[in-house]
Design an enzyme around this catalytic site. Structure first.
Site, short mmCIF file in Angstrom:
data_model
loop_
_atom_site.label_atom_id
_atom_site.label_comp_id
_atom_site.label_asym_id
_atom_site.label_seq_id
_atom_site.Cartn_x
_atom_site.Cartn_y
_atom_site.Cartn_z
N GLY A 41 0.75 -1.25 0.00
CA GLY A 41 0.00 0.00 0.00
C GLY A 41 0.78 1.30 0.00
N ASP A 100 -4.73 2.00 11.10
CA ASP A 100 -6.13 1.66 11.36
C ASP A 100 -6.24 1.09 12.77
OD1 ASP A 100 -8.81 1.08 10.90
OD2 ASP A 100 -8.41 -0.74 9.76
N ASP A 156 -5.73 -0.51 -1.83
CA ASP A 156 -6.52 -1.37 -2.71
C ASP A 156 -7.83 -1.83 -2.08
OD1 ASP A 156 -5.30 -3.19 -0.78
OD2 ASP A 156 -6.07 -4.78 -2.07
#
Ligand code: 5GP
Ligand code: MG
Length: 172
Positions: A41, A100, A156
């Site tokens: 990422g 996250d 993604d």
């Protein structure tokens, strides 16, 4: 394909990256830094940020890691590629796309601490504070975002959308 809606545009990303690069330059001057790019990422973000640094004493390495959360608060880390550098007494900046739950960065900073670096800093493009499970914050943060699933600029959904030049909210 799913519906997507722009959250952060190309211009905003570019501007923010310039500022973060300045902060890194201020913190490290010309000292050597090993940049650890967390695949897949953060490849766009790392690519753009390192080219904005005035400091040219930069080495780059890649790690690949996946964190799977299940319904309980336990989680599994799938560590697929480790660094090949000796990080002892080195300045490290770990760069990831998004913070996250914190599982990934928590695991990685502890893993790298064991290698005896001089200094470890963390840098993320996006911070989704609402879902944090581990007590961890990044030293350099691009943008604070709400609890939405985002794609683009390296991020993604089922391996798609990475090539977008902006960040978008994905409607699943
Ligand atoms: P953490 O371990 O902090 O829960 O999650 C970090 C990883 O989860 C990120 O590196 C990213 O791969 C994935 N992730 C978390 N939130 C999102 C999101 O909104 N969109 C995408 N595409 N990936 C996310
Ligand atoms: Mg990731």
């Amino acid at each position: 394909m799913n519906k997507i809606k722009t959250l952060i545009n190309k211009k905003q990303i570019k501007k923010r990256i310039k500022t973060i690069a300045k902060e890194i330059d201020k913190d490290f001057k010309d000292e050597q830094i090993i940049i650890i790019c967390v695949l897949k990422g953060s490849f766009y973000f790392v690519n753009d940020i390192i080219r904005k640094l005035k400091n040219k004493n930069i080495l780059i390495d890649f790690v690949k890691i996946k964190s799977y959360s299940n319904t309980s608060s336990t989680n599994n880390i799938d560590f697929q590629l480790d660094t090949s550098f000796n990080l002892k007494n080195k300045n490290i900046i770990i760069i990831d796309d998004i913070l996250d739950t914190g599982n990934t960065l928590y695991f990685l900073t502890n893993h790298i601490k064991k290698m005896g670096p001089k200094k470890i800093k963390t840098c993320v493009l996006l911070n989704k504070q609402a879902r944090r499970k581990k007590e961890i914050n990044a030293d350099y943060v691009g943008f604070e975002i709400d609890n939405n699933f985002v794609v683009g600029y390296g991020l993604d959904y089922e391996e798609k959308y990475r090539q977008l030049q902006y960040i978008a909210i994905l409607k699943k």
